[in-house]
Design a protein around this motif. Structure first.
Motif, PDB file in Angstrom:
ATOM      1  N   VAL A 164       0.834  -1.201   0.000  1.00 25.18           N
ATOM      2  CA  VAL A 164       0.000   0.000   0.000  1.00 25.18           C
ATOM      3  C   VAL A 164       0.864   1.245   0.000  1.00 25.18           C
ATOM      4  CG1 VAL A 164      -1.659   1.332   1.351  1.00 25.18           C
ATOM      5  CG2 VAL A 164      -1.955  -1.130   1.107  1.00 25.18           C
ATOM      6  N   LEU A 165       1.900   1.240   0.843  1.00 23.82           N
ATOM      7  CA  LEU A 165       2.768   2.418   0.943  1.00 23.82           C
ATOM      8  C   LEU A 165       3.704   2.532  -0.252  1.00 23.82           C
ATOM      9  CD1 LEU A 165       3.732   2.110   4.720  1.00 23.82           C
ATOM     10  CD2 LEU A 165       1.980   3.561   3.705  1.00 23.82           C
ATOM     11  N   GLY A 166       4.314   1.412  -0.640  1.00 20.65           N
ATOM     12  CA  GLY A 166       5.291   1.456  -1.710  1.00 20.65           C
ATOM     13  C   GLY A 166       4.706   1.749  -3.072  1.00 20.65           C
ATOM     14  N   GLY A 167       3.404   1.541  -3.238  1.00 22.15           N
ATOM     15  CA  GLY A 167       2.798   1.802  -4.541  1.00 22.15           C
ATOM     16  C   GLY A 167       2.842   3.257  -4.943  1.00 22.15           C
ATOM     17  N   HIS A 168       3.060   4.156  -3.967  1.00 24.75           N
ATOM     18  CA  HIS A 168       3.107   5.588  -4.284  1.00 24.75           C
ATOM     19  C   HIS A 168       4.525   6.135  -4.305  1.00 24.75           C
ATOM     20  CE1 HIS A 168      -1.236   5.671  -3.817  1.00 24.75           C
ATOM     21  NE2 HIS A 168      -1.109   5.091  -2.647  1.00 24.75           N
ATOM     22  N   ALA A 169       5.522   5.258  -4.159  1.00 18.33           N
ATOM     23  CA  ALA A 169       6.912   5.720  -4.121  1.00 18.33           C
ATOM     24  C   ALA A 169       7.489   5.811  -5.526  1.00 18.33           C
ATOM     25  CB  ALA A 169       7.748   4.786  -3.251  1.00 18.33           C
ATOM     26  N   THR A 170       6.908   6.633  -6.343  1.00 21.30           N
ATOM     27  CA  THR A 170       7.388   6.898  -7.699  1.00 21.30           C
ATOM     28  C   THR A 170       7.479   8.394  -7.901  1.00 21.30           C
ATOM     29  OG1 THR A 170       5.157   6.903  -8.658  1.00 21.30           O
ATOM     30  CG2 THR A 170       6.302   4.789  -8.550  1.00 21.30           C
ATOM     31  N   ASP A 420      21.503  -2.096   4.748  1.00 19.10           N
ATOM     32  CA  ASP A 420      20.338  -2.956   4.514  1.00 19.10           C
ATOM     33  C   ASP A 420      19.289  -2.225   3.684  1.00 19.10           C
ATOM     34  OD1 ASP A 420      21.518  -4.958   5.967  1.00 19.10           O
ATOM     35  OD2 ASP A 420      20.436  -4.508   7.833  1.00 19.10           O
ATOM     36  N   LEU A 421      19.113  -0.949   3.967  1.00 17.67           N
ATOM     37  CA  LEU A 421      18.156  -0.165   3.196  1.00 17.67           C
ATOM     38  C   LEU A 421      18.578  -0.060   1.736  1.00 17.67           C
ATOM     39  CD1 LEU A 421      15.538   1.485   3.481  1.00 17.67           C
ATOM     40  CD2 LEU A 421      16.952   3.489   3.977  1.00 17.67           C
ATOM     41  N   GLU A 422      19.868   0.098   1.493  1.00 17.07           N
ATOM     42  CA  GLU A 422      20.367   0.147   0.114  1.00 17.07           C
ATOM     43  C   GLU A 422      20.140  -1.185  -0.584  1.00 17.07           C
ATOM     44  OE1 GLU A 422      24.412   1.673  -2.129  1.00 17.07           O
ATOM     45  OE2 GLU A 422      24.618   0.422  -0.337  1.00 17.07           O
ATOM     46  N   SER A 423      20.348  -2.280   0.141  1.00 17.27           N
ATOM     47  CA  SER A 423      20.126  -3.602  -0.453  1.00 17.27           C
ATOM     48  C   SER A 423      18.657  -3.809  -0.795  1.00 17.27           C
ATOM     49  CB  SER A 423      20.608  -4.677   0.527  1.00 17.27           C
ATOM     50  OG  SER A 423      20.322  -5.964   0.041  1.00 17.27           O
ATOM     51  N   GLU A 424      17.760  -3.385   0.088  1.00 16.29           N
ATOM     52  CA  GLU A 424      16.331  -3.521  -0.179  1.00 16.29           C
ATOM     53  C   GLU A 424      15.906  -2.664  -1.362  1.00 16.29           C
ATOM     54  OE1 GLU A 424      14.518  -2.497   3.467  1.00 16.29           O
ATOM     55  OE2 GLU A 424      15.091  -4.355   4.509  1.00 16.29           O
ATOM     56  N   LEU A 425      16.487  -1.476  -1.463  1.00 13.46           N
ATOM     57  CA  LEU A 425      16.166  -0.610  -2.600  1.00 13.46           C
ATOM     58  C   LEU A 425      16.623  -1.247  -3.911  1.00 13.46           C
ATOM     59  CD1 LEU A 425      14.922   2.248  -3.078  1.00 13.46           C
ATOM     60  CD2 LEU A 425      17.257   3.112  -3.179  1.00 13.46           C
ATOM     61  N   ALA A 426      17.801  -1.885  -3.905  1.00 11.62           N
ATOM     62  CA  ALA A 426      18.300  -2.562  -5.096  1.00 11.62           C
ATOM     63  C   ALA A 426      17.453  -3.776  -5.454  1.00 11.62           C
ATOM     64  CB  ALA A 426      19.756  -2.975  -4.893  1.00 11.62           C
ATOM     65  N   SER A 427      16.763  -4.341  -4.456  1.00 17.94           N
ATOM     66  CA  SER A 427      15.905  -5.506  -4.705  1.00 17.94           C
ATOM     67  C   SER A 427      14.522  -5.122  -5.200  1.00 17.94           C
ATOM     68  CB  SER A 427      15.776  -6.331  -3.412  1.00 17.94           C
ATOM     69  OG  SER A 427      17.041  -6.793  -2.982  1.00 17.94           O
ATOM     70  N   GLY A 428      14.262  -3.837  -5.335  1.00 19.99           N
ATOM     71  CA  GLY A 428      12.983  -3.397  -5.869  1.00 19.99           C
ATOM     72  C   GLY A 428      12.008  -2.860  -4.849  1.00 19.99           C
ATOM     73  N   TYR A 429      12.399  -2.828  -3.573  1.00 25.17           N
ATOM     74  CA  TYR A 429      11.522  -2.271  -2.557  1.00 25.17           C
ATOM     75  C   TYR A 429      11.635  -0.746  -2.542  1.00 25.17           C
ATOM     76  CZ  TYR A 429      11.120  -7.069  -0.893  1.00 25.17           C
ATOM     77  OH  TYR A 429      10.887  -8.422  -0.809  1.00 25.17           O
ATOM     78  N   SER A 430      10.729  -0.129  -1.816  1.00 25.87           N
ATOM     79  CA  SER A 430      10.691   1.329  -1.764  1.00 25.87           C
ATOM     80  C   SER A 430      10.951   1.807  -0.339  1.00 25.87           C
ATOM     81  CB  SER A 430       9.323   1.856  -2.227  1.00 25.87           C
ATOM     82  OG  SER A 430       9.021   1.402  -3.526  1.00 25.87           O
ATOM     83  N   GLU A 431      11.465   3.017  -0.235  1.00 25.76           N
ATOM     84  CA  GLU A 431      11.724   3.609   1.077  1.00 25.76           C
ATOM     85  C   GLU A 431      10.571   4.525   1.452  1.00 25.76           C
ATOM     86  OE1 GLU A 431      15.075   6.234   3.506  1.00 25.76           O
ATOM     87  OE2 GLU A 431      15.143   6.102   1.313  1.00 25.76           O
ATOM     88  N   VAL A 432      10.216   4.483   2.722  1.00 24.67           N
ATOM     89  CA  VAL A 432       9.131   5.310   3.241  1.00 24.67           C
ATOM     90  C   VAL A 432       9.603   5.946   4.548  1.00 24.67           C
ATOM     91  CG1 VAL A 432       6.744   5.365   4.086  1.00 24.67           C
ATOM     92  CG2 VAL A 432       7.363   3.842   2.199  1.00 24.67           C
ATOM     93  N   LEU A 433       9.562   7.261   4.629  1.00 33.35           N
ATOM     94  CA  LEU A 433       9.839   7.949   5.890  1.00 33.35           C
ATOM     95  C   LEU A 433       8.569   7.946   6.738  1.00 33.35           C
ATOM     96  CD1 LEU A 433      11.857  11.050   4.597  1.00 33.35           C
ATOM     97  CD2 LEU A 433      12.722   8.815   5.292  1.00 33.35           C
ATOM     98  N   TYR A 434       8.738   7.988   8.040  1.00 27.03           N
ATOM     99  CA  TYR A 434       7.554   7.902   8.894  1.00 27.03           C
ATOM    100  C   TYR A 434       7.716   8.803  10.111  1.00 27.03           C
ATOM    101  CZ  TYR A 434      10.736   4.307  10.696  1.00 27.03           C
ATOM    102  OH  TYR A 434      11.840   3.621  11.132  1.00 27.03           O
TER     103      TYR A 434
END
Length: 496
Positions: A164-170, A420-434
């Motif tokens: 839900v959150l990552g769908g808007h990280a474009t 770890d965050l860089e690795s997740e970003l390279a795997s196609g996940y998105s970053e979300v600040l909270y």
């Protein structure tokens, strides 16, 4: 079965140079420059030293656990608010406005109103922030009892919420905020008491006598005992569209209105993956009732059962939902006879946690509201942010090693979290600040202080550190509303 653990990104406290933040570097550099200019102007050495000491002290000195540079602008703004009279506000007359007019809102909500937009052939409401050019749609949601699910099901639900959150990280997405707000209050045992009165007694035919067929008193005692631990939750999710980040002509609010239905569709479709159910965005009347409930939760809960005729008929609207009086103190806000206090979640658990770690805090019997705002980042911006952090952390490590100082475990964890965050970003996940906010409401200041101590203790027990947002309780309360009012610069220290 080994449970999956989730790590929350720790706050970066390494600074940008010699352990100092950008603001501290600017203050120390300015102090050096000021000392040099003072000497060139012919002032004594003592004066130049005082200028240097004052600048360095302003940058590094801490009072009550926080830097002086944070207290000075806060105190200056607080003093200015007192001089200009903005600490107190009262709604102007007439006291009985017509139902077609809109009441004047307090300064923290100035420029905010409710409009209707067309979605799937019907009219739904959205909160319009004219100053920021934003529109926010609010969804009441329900779902399965998360804490009662097995670990695998919890991981699946969390993955759905991540989608839900990552769908808007474009970069092209106009969505700037997705948030949720949960209001928890002790369960009302009134329905169970009525059931006991009606069904545990039997009226004899043709007589006025009542023959008990059960033990109503015993059942009442049982209900009262259980109600102390029972909590009722009312949760809403919202999505905010920023017209300033959308292409096209016209005013930002008009562009946001054109893109909001698409954002509503996307969020509605994602709710199913996250295990949430919703009937769609709230209507205008629902939004005004929500505001009224946040102003005085006790009145809202009473109105649901034995409130006024207007409340039971749903006649709460723009003309009577706003507060009539507001007074802001240093650590609390008084509104229509109720006292409010808002905390910022300054620190989250440092150790990896299971998926249901927050359930214990949300299920505490203390009445409170927790609001979490998520800001999706597009991949390009997230990558720049991560690279900047890694360069800074590497330089911080190199400085410590050159000075033969020990690299602490906190340094290691911060660097590992960013990698770890860089690795997740390279795997196609998105970053979300909270950003997390916790608010408590009570009918008296003494009860508010007592509830606040219990809330802070419960937060510490679950790995969170709360910090009262001194001197800005009015804007903090507005930010805790599910109306998308957390604007850039509103709470600078949260890093959003």
């Amino acid at each position: 079965m080994t449970r999956r653990l989730y790590a929350l990104e720790p706050r970066d406290r390494t600074g940008v140079f010699l352990g100092m933040s950008a603001v501290e570097c600017a203050l120390v550099g300015g102090a050096f420059l000021g000392a040099i200019v003072t000497r060139l102007a012919g002032a004594p050495v003592v004066v130049a030293v005082l200028v240097l000491v004052a600048g360095a002290g302003f940058a590094k000195l801490r009072v009550a656990g926080h830097p002086v540079r944070e207290w000075v602008p806060l105190l200056a703004g607080w003093a200015a608010a007192r001089v200009t009279g903005r600490r107190s506000w009262r709604a102007p007359l007439p006291l009985f406005p017509a139902s077609g007019t809109a009441a004047v809102l307090p300064p923290a909500l100035r420029g905010v109103d409710v409009i209707e937009v067309r979605w799937r052939g019907r009219r739904v409401a959205a909160v319009r922030d004219r100053r920021a050019g934003r529109l926010t749609a609010v969804f009441p949601v329900t779902g399965a009892q998360f804490a009662n699910q097995d670990p695998a099901a919890q991981d699946t639900l969390l993955a759905g919420w991540g989608d839900v959150l990552g769908g808007h990280a474009t970069g092209a997405s106009p969505v700037v905020q997705v948030g949720w707000s949960d209001v928890a209050a002790p369960a009302d045992p009134g329905d169970h008491h009525e059931w006991a009165d009606d069904l545990l007694t039997a009226h004899t035919d043709g007589r006025d006598t009542v023959v008990p067929v059960g033990d109503p008193a015993g059942y009442r005692d049982l209900v009262d005992e259980v109600a102390r631990a029972a909590v009722v939750h009312h949760t809403v999710v919202w999505v905010t569209v920023d017209g300033g980040q959308t292409p096209g002509g016209g005013k930002p609010v008009e562009r946001a209105e054109a893109h909001l239905p698409v954002a509503i569709d996307d969020l509605t479709a994602a709710f199913g993956t996250a295990g949430l159910s919703t009937g769609g965005p709230l209507t205008a009347a629902g939004l005004w009732r929500l505001l009224r409930a946040r102003i005085d939760p006790t009145d809202a809960s009473a109105s649901a059962r034995h409130g006024s005729l207007a409340a039971r008929l749903g006649l709460v609207g723009a003309h009577n939902a706003a507060p009539l009086a507001l007074s802001t103190a240093w650590s609390e806000l008084r509104m229509d006879g109720m006292f409010h206090r808002v905390w910022w979640v300054e620190s989250w658990p440092r150790r990896p946690q299971p998926g249901d770690w927050l359930a214990g805090f949300l299920a505490t019997g203390e009445p409170r509201t927790m609001t979490v705002v998520h800001r999706p980042l597009d991949t390009e911006r997230s990558q720049r942010r991560i690279e900047s952090q890694l360069v800074k952390l590497s330089a911080h490590r190199a400085r410590k090693e050159d000075r033969q100082r020990r690299v602490t475990e906190a340094d290691e964890r911060t660097e590992a979290a960013v990698r770890d965050l860089e690795s997740e970003l390279a795997s196609g996940y998105s970053e979300v600040l909270y950003l997390g906010l916790v608010s408590v409401t009570a009918p008296s200041l003494e009860e508010l202080d007592a509830a606040g101590r219990r809330i802070e203790q419960a937060a510490r027990a679950h790995g969170m550190g709360l910090r009262v947002l001194h001197g800005r309780q009015d804007t903090a309360w507005a930010a805790s509303l599910p109306f998308g009012l957390v604007a850039p610069g509103l709470l600078d220290e949260v890093g959003l």
